[in-house]
Design a protein around this motif. Structure first.
Motif, PDB file in Angstrom:
ATOM      1  N   CYS B  84       0.187  -0.835  12.345  1.00  0.00           N
ATOM      2  CA  CYS B  84       1.262  -1.094  11.388  1.00  0.00           C
ATOM      3  C   CYS B  84       2.361  -0.039  11.536  1.00  0.00           C
ATOM      4  N   HIS B  86       4.189   1.035   9.241  1.00  0.00           N
ATOM      5  CA  HIS B  86       4.328   1.855   8.033  1.00  0.00           C
ATOM      6  C   HIS B  86       3.487   3.131   8.112  1.00  0.00           C
ATOM      7  N   ARG B  87       2.159   2.963   8.174  1.00  0.00           N
ATOM      8  CA  ARG B  87       1.333   4.161   8.230  1.00  0.00           C
ATOM      9  C   ARG B  87       0.212   4.019   9.267  1.00  0.00           C
ATOM     10  N   GLY B  88       0.390   3.044  10.161  1.00  0.00           N
ATOM     11  CA  GLY B  88      -0.502   3.013  11.318  1.00  0.00           C
ATOM     12  C   GLY B  88      -1.767   2.199  11.190  1.00  0.00           C
ATOM     13  N   MET B  89      -2.034   1.648  10.011  1.00  0.00           N
ATOM     14  CA  MET B  89      -3.274   0.875   9.846  1.00  0.00           C
ATOM     15  C   MET B  89      -3.380  -0.190  10.940  1.00  0.00           C
ATOM     16  N   TRP B 109       2.287  -4.766   4.156  1.00  0.00           N
ATOM     17  CA  TRP B 109       3.356  -5.277   5.031  1.00  0.00           C
ATOM     18  C   TRP B 109       2.785  -6.449   5.822  1.00  0.00           C
TER      19      TRP B 109
HETATM   20  S1  FES Z   1      -0.019   1.083   6.759  1.00  0.00           S
HETATM   21 FE1  FES Z   1       1.091   0.762   4.958  1.00  0.00          FE
HETATM   22  S2  FES Z   1       1.473  -1.364   5.047  1.00  0.00           S
HETATM   23 FE2  FES Z   1       0.449  -0.996   6.860  1.00  0.00          FE
END
Ligand code: FES
Ligand SMILES: [Fe+2]
Lengths: 183, 450
Positions: B84, B86-89, B109
């Protein structure tokens, strides 16, 4: 000490479960003692010895996470191939098992999948069990494989024999370099 | 790249056929490989039969990193890094499936199958000025290409086109991935992917399949019991004369085989259905291809880590690096799409008793790669290079196949293909960019003969 009188149907059921456990425990000993020829005699000639793959799928996916009958599997052997596997272990040049690994089978949770009626009528019947298979190899190599088995058992000349074995390993990426052991 | 002041080239003595053990056990070299080999080379990521319909996806990997192979609503094929913005998930933790969106579990997201960021919870409240979603799409590979059902990708914009990169291996892939009858009919995967971890450096796998005829001796146990498709003898039907070929400029290693087009072949005799299908295809193949009908691609490695068997069995293997002494093997099997179901099932049984972690042949390979890696790690062991001298000076040409060839019967006893693999490996490791990696002007044969 007082003896408990059980209804005959209950006794028949307990006898059957014990007979199945005896078969599985004998099987575990034969494997761990590398008595493969005796082990092979526990299977019928029309055997399917099958170890499907496992997958990570979304919860709504109705295929289930076990690969199907005609899909790629880890193992999908008939009896002739299983005999060859045992033969390969006896060649002395099967380097994946030369020197032999130390293997220990623990079998538990033995349960009839359906009522005992079919079994008592002499028809094929299905049994569920769990396995823990420990392998220690050469010096410090160790694998610990755990899962379920679904077996179809059949009575042949009064002895119980295994006609089909489905091995459901609880790993998707196999965390062992090979599958030289039996389940 | 330099390790203790040494270039990769200095670790690979191509002319003398000696290769330093550092190449296989050194942690720094491994980290450099991830940068220099796996972000620049063309990597196999999947097969179109895994993403047949729009919205289908298959999670694969490139080097150590997870990627998602998708088919978008317009039918276009993409490969995205599985992380992701945003924070890499990890955006998708399924192996495969069908979806409209990939919804990130962490803050929600969501991304469309063409990679666009389409949903950001609380976006109106959270971002002032508004978030420019077009800047935060899934990270997409630099180039993607398909060849006869296989899908490939690279992170390098300046890498040459896949067809150029395949070089001499194109013919091998045509033969391996083509239908038995020599037509343009497709092959398809026989189902799911076998994935398993082995304690070995990934290059042992790649070099073995690039062409290691000398290791046949380690498969003696399976030859003794016999698992082949003709009444369970041996491992294979007779492939004919072998020709081991290197792609000198691109690093691929290939083994072709040739049998004269004798119409009375008895391959696959253990299965009436398979032998009948084979006979019928073989007849058509001779009609179509004439003398060249008997040319087959037996085995090979496309640099860096895609290996294939094209004949018996038919399978693709990716050796994904997971650490200097750890590799994740991904193996798929394939067959003619038009083959009768009974034939496919016979082949499926044969292929998986041959290959994979329970494969009676492959089991012994993994034992060798495991202990070769482990026994090469020591301080003393590292001082002594490996020996790749077999077949030095035996290189020739051959009108039937391209590249530098070692012809039968020496082809089974040469190490020209692994040697060439490491020559290319060193070029990748030392090059600053693809500008230095474009095929050189070297006279192939003379360099091999040096
Ligand atoms: S890591 Fe925050 S939405 Fe994906
Ligand atoms: Fe091998």
């Amino acid at each position: 000490m007082s003896r408990v009188d059980l209804p005959p149907a209950r006794l028949e059921y307990l006898n059957l479960i014990k007979e199945i456990e005896d078969l599985f425990f004998l099987e575990a000993d034969l494997l761990d003692e590398r008595r493969y020829e005796e082990w092979l005699a526990l299977f019928t000639d029309d055997l399917r010895y099958w170890m499907p793959l496992r997958k990570n799928l979304a919860h709504q996916d109705d295929r289930g996470d076990i690969t199907g009958e005609n899909d790629i599997a880890w193992i999908d052997d008939d009896k002739a191939t299983l005999i060859k596997r045992a033969g390969q272990l006896r060649t002395g040049v099967h380097w994946a098992e030369e020197p032999f690994s130390r293997v220990c089978h623990i079998i538990s949770n033995v349960r009839l999948v359906d009522s005992s009626a079919d079994a008592l009528d002499g028809k094929d019947f299905e049994v569920s069990s769990r396995f823990c298979v420990y392998r220690n190899r050469v010096e410090t190599e160790t694998d610990f494989l755990v899962g379920r088995r679904r077996d179809i058992l059949r009575r042949v000349n009064s002895e119980l024999r295994i006609a089909r074995r489905k091995i459901i390993l609880d790993q998707s990426v196999l965390m062992a370099k090979n599958l030289t052991m039996f389940f | 790249m330099t390790v203790h002041g040494h270039s990769a080239k200095s670790l690979v003595d191509f002319a003398r056929g000696e290769i330093s053990r550092e190449v296989f056990v050194n942690e720094e070299i491994y980290q450099e490989e991830l940068e220099r080999v796996f972000t620049r080379g063309w990597l196999y990521v999947g097969h179109t039969s895994q993403i047949k319909k729009p919205g289908d996806y298959f999670v694969s990997c490139m080097g150590e990193e997870s990627v998602i192979l998708t088919r978008d609503p317009a039918g276009k094929v993409h490969v995205f890094l599985n992380t992701c913005r945003h924070r890499g998930m990890k955006v998708c933790r399924y192996d495969e499936g069908h979806t409209v969106h990939f919804v990130c579990p962490y803050h929600g997201w969501s991304y469309a199958t063409d990679g666009r960021l389409v949903g950001v919870p609380q976006a109106e409240k959270a971002y002032r000025p508004p978030l420019d979603r077009s800047q935060w799409a899934l990270i997409e590979v630099a180039q993607i290409a398909q060849y006869r059902g296989t899908v490939w990708a690279t992170w390098d914009h300046s890498a040459p086109a896949l067809l150029d990169y395949l070089g001499e291996a194109k013919l091998a892939l045509d033969l391996a991935l083509g239908a038995w009858d020599g037509s343009d009919e497709e092959t398809e995967l026989l189902g799911s992917v076998q994935k398993w971890l082995i304690p070995a450096n990934w290059k042992f796998v790649a070099e073995n399949f690039s062409g290691d005829g000398l290791h046949v001796v380690s498969h003696r146990s399976v030859d003794l019991v016999g698992i082949g498709p003709t009444d369970g003898e041996g491992r294979r039907d007779d492939p004919g004369k072998l020709m081991m070929t290197t792609s000198p400029q691109w690093g691929h290693g290939l083994t072709f085989s040739y049998l004269p087009p004798d119409p009375n072949r008895t391959d696959y005799a253990a299965s009436p259905a398979a032998s009948q299908y084979f006979k019928q295809c073989w007849k058509k193949r001779i009609e179509r291809m004439g003398d060249r009908a008997g040319l087959q691609a037996v085995v090979g490695t496309i640099f860096p880590n895609l290996s294939f068997h094209g004949q018996q069995p038919r399978t693709l293997l990716v050796a994904h690096p997971r650490g200097v002494a750890k590799t994740e093997m991904w193996r798929v099997y394939f067959a003619d799409r038009n083959a009768p179901e009974e034939v496919k099932q016979f082949l499926r049984h044969y292929y998986i008793r041959y290959s994979g972690p329970a494969g009676m042949t492959e089991q012994d390979d993994m034992e060798n790669w495991n202990y070769a890696t482990a026994a090469s790690r020591g301080s003393i062991a590292r001082r002594y290079p490996y020996n790749y001298k077999a077949g030095l000076g035996a290189e020739e040409t051959n009108e039937m196949v391209p590249g530098v060839v070692t012809n039968h019967p020496i082809s089974l006893t040469t190490e020209q293909n692994p040697r060439n693999f490491y020559k290319r490996w060193a070029e990748f490791m030392d090059a600053k960019s693809w500008r230095d990696l474009k095929p050189s002007q070297v006279d192939d044969l003379s360099e091999h003969r040096r």
